[in-house]
Design a protein around this motif. Structure first.
Motif, PDB file in Angstrom:
ATOM      1  N   UNK A  92       4.707  16.258  16.175  1.00  0.00           N
ATOM      2  CA  UNK A  92       5.114  17.530  15.305  1.00  0.00           C
ATOM      3  C   UNK A  92       5.551  17.324  13.776  1.00  0.00           C
ATOM      4  N   UNK A  93       5.420  15.748  13.574  1.00  0.00           N
ATOM      5  CA  UNK A  93       4.802  15.267  12.084  1.00  0.00           C
ATOM      6  C   UNK A  93       3.299  14.945  11.449  1.00  0.00           C
ATOM      7  N   UNK A  94       2.640  15.773  10.337  1.00  0.00           N
ATOM      8  CA  UNK A  94       2.016  15.439   9.965  1.00  0.00           C
ATOM      9  C   UNK A  94       1.636  14.755   8.403  1.00  0.00           C
ATOM     10  N   UNK A  95       0.875  14.041   8.727  1.00  0.00           N
ATOM     11  CA  UNK A  95      -0.067  12.838   7.579  1.00  0.00           C
ATOM     12  C   UNK A  95       0.404  13.331   5.975  1.00  0.00           C
ATOM     13  N   UNK A  96       0.358  13.255   5.466  1.00  0.00           N
ATOM     14  CA  UNK A  96       0.415  13.313   4.171  1.00  0.00           C
ATOM     15  C   UNK A  96      -0.715  12.319   3.190  1.00  0.00           C
ATOM     16  N   UNK A  97      -1.136  13.605   2.912  1.00  0.00           N
ATOM     17  CA  UNK A  97      -2.283  12.349   1.732  1.00  0.00           C
ATOM     18  C   UNK A  97      -3.226  12.085   3.202  1.00  0.00           C
ATOM     19  N   UNK A  98      -3.785  10.259   2.428  1.00  0.00           N
ATOM     20  CA  UNK A  98      -4.614   9.509   3.101  1.00  0.00           C
ATOM     21  C   UNK A  98      -3.994   8.171   2.922  1.00  0.00           C
ATOM     22  N   UNK A  99      -2.902   8.358   2.855  1.00  0.00           N
ATOM     23  CA  UNK A  99      -2.038   6.961   2.894  1.00  0.00           C
ATOM     24  C   UNK A  99      -2.437   5.592   1.323  1.00  0.00           C
ATOM     25  N   UNK A 100      -1.195   5.175   1.456  1.00  0.00           N
ATOM     26  CA  UNK A 100      -1.900   3.880   0.146  1.00  0.00           C
ATOM     27  C   UNK A 100      -1.952   2.730   1.453  1.00  0.00           C
ATOM     28  N   UNK A 101      -2.905   2.100   1.581  1.00  0.00           N
ATOM     29  CA  UNK A 101      -3.673   1.140   1.733  1.00  0.00           C
ATOM     30  C   UNK A 101      -4.165  -0.410   1.000  1.00  0.00           C
ATOM     31  N   UNK A 102      -3.729  -1.556   1.094  1.00  0.00           N
ATOM     32  CA  UNK A 102      -4.071  -2.480   0.229  1.00  0.00           C
ATOM     33  C   UNK A 102      -4.704  -3.347   1.260  1.00  0.00           C
ATOM     34  N   UNK A 103      -6.117  -3.951   1.136  1.00  0.00           N
ATOM     35  CA  UNK A 103      -7.137  -4.403   2.506  1.00  0.00           C
ATOM     36  C   UNK A 103      -7.741  -5.739   1.721  1.00  0.00           C
ATOM     37  N   UNK A 104      -7.009  -6.617   0.756  1.00  0.00           N
ATOM     38  CA  UNK A 104      -8.639  -7.491   0.313  1.00  0.00           C
ATOM     39  C   UNK A 104      -8.332  -8.966   1.652  1.00  0.00           C
ATOM     40  N   UNK A 105      -9.689  -9.301   1.591  1.00  0.00           N
ATOM     41  CA  UNK A 105      -9.432 -10.477   1.621  1.00  0.00           C
ATOM     42  C   UNK A 105      -9.804 -10.673   3.530  1.00  0.00           C
ATOM     43  N   UNK A 106      -9.899 -10.967   4.496  1.00  0.00           N
ATOM     44  CA  UNK A 106     -10.602 -11.084   5.926  1.00  0.00           C
ATOM     45  C   UNK A 106      -9.089 -10.824   6.844  1.00  0.00           C
ATOM     46  N   UNK A 107      -8.207  -9.824   7.063  1.00  0.00           N
ATOM     47  CA  UNK A 107      -6.850  -9.886   7.304  1.00  0.00           C
ATOM     48  C   UNK A 107      -7.817 -10.095   8.822  1.00  0.00           C
ATOM     49  N   UNK A 108      -7.235 -11.531   9.984  1.00  0.00           N
ATOM     50  CA  UNK A 108      -6.207 -12.391   9.525  1.00  0.00           C
ATOM     51  C   UNK A 108      -6.495 -13.767   9.264  1.00  0.00           C
ATOM     52  N   UNK A 109      -7.767 -13.565   8.529  1.00  0.00           N
ATOM     53  CA  UNK A 109      -7.823 -15.317   7.938  1.00  0.00           C
ATOM     54  C   UNK A 109      -6.748 -15.052   6.955  1.00  0.00           C
ATOM     55  N   UNK A 110      -7.020 -16.356   6.802  1.00  0.00           N
ATOM     56  CA  UNK A 110      -5.606 -16.938   4.931  1.00  0.00           C
ATOM     57  C   UNK A 110      -6.974 -17.086   4.090  1.00  0.00           C
ATOM     58  N   UNK A 111      -7.025 -16.497   3.037  1.00  0.00           N
ATOM     59  CA  UNK A 111      -5.846 -15.955   2.200  1.00  0.00           C
ATOM     60  C   UNK A 111      -6.483 -14.572   2.506  1.00  0.00           C
ATOM     61  N   UNK A 112      -5.092 -13.692   2.157  1.00  0.00           N
ATOM     62  CA  UNK A 112      -5.486 -11.872   2.708  1.00  0.00           C
ATOM     63  C   UNK A 112      -4.540 -11.745   1.825  1.00  0.00           C
ATOM     64  N   UNK A 113      -4.402  -9.867   1.697  1.00  0.00           N
ATOM     65  CA  UNK A 113      -3.448  -9.432   0.657  1.00  0.00           C
ATOM     66  C   UNK A 113      -3.863  -7.527   1.646  1.00  0.00           C
TER      67      UNK A 113
END
Length: 216
Positions: free
Chosen positions: A65-86
């Motif tokens: 019953x809920x709809x996504x608002x926009x495209x979300x806010x994603x920060x994905x720097x590095x190669x998660x789950x490898x460390x380091x990452x943000x």
């Protein structure tokens, strides 16, 4: 009410950003975790999701019953789950109750949240209490516990799922926050038709849908 929720999210974001910087500078630091009895290499971690649709698909019926608002806010720097990452994200959902009143839910996931123990985290947030859920604290969720507002109400409810990873290569904690409110006003007439807060079992189920086992 929505600003109240985002005030807390912003505070967590400032804290987590500082912790991420420390993670990047000290990725190889000595393990000073205070719970050395944890089993190495076990438990769960955040799934690597990079779109709002991926998050919504995993939440499934929990956001019915809920709809996504926009495209979300994603920060994905590095190669998660490898460390380091943000790596962190926020996705918002809205449900129209009538032409004016709406329900609002937000899901936020965050890495780089330090190595605080459960007792330390509980002491940090006096407005929250631990959720009693038999699935948590044992395989496959032995490194997971959940908190909730002591007084969840329609206008301001919140759950947090903490994932402790200090026993796996000295990694920082991760957290998922699921919160909700209604709008645009908080008068009794609107509150009467606003959605109820999500119950603890469903909230934990929704957040667990966003994690995966840690590969041994």
């Amino acid at each position: 009410m929505i600003p109240t929720i985002f005030t807390r999210l912003n505070k967590l974001l400032v804290l987590s950003f500082s912790l991420v910087v420390l993670t990047l500078l000290c990725a190889c630091s000595t393990n000073d975790d205070k719970e050395p009895t944890e089993t190495s290499g076990s438990g769960v971690r955040l799934k690597h999701l990079v779109t709002a649709n991926q998050v919504a698909n995993l939440l499934g019926e929990h956001m019915q019953g809920y709809e996504i608002q926009g495209e979300g806010n994603f920060t994905n720097e590095g190669n998660y789950p490898a460390i380091p990452h943000i790596y962190y994200y926020t996705v918002n959902f809205k449900k129209d109750i009538n032409d004016y009143v709406y329900g609002w839910r937000s899901i936020k996931a965050q890495t780089g949240m330090g190595k605080d123990t459960k007792d330390e985290i509980l002491a940090m947030f006096s407005d929250m209490e631990e959720v009693a859920d038999g699935r948590l604290g044992k395989a496959p969720y032995e490194n997971v516990f959940a908190l909730r507002y002591r007084n969840n109400e329609k206008g301001d409810w919140r759950y947090e799922l903490y994932i402790r990873l200090a026993h796996i290569n000295n990694q920082d904690n991760q957290v998922i926050a699921l919160s909700g409110t209604f709008g645009p006003a908080s008068n009794p007439e609107h509150e009467a038709i606003a959605p109820e807060p999500m119950n603890s079992h469903d909230a934990v189920s929704a957040m667990l849908a966003l994690v995966e086992p840690v590969a041994n």
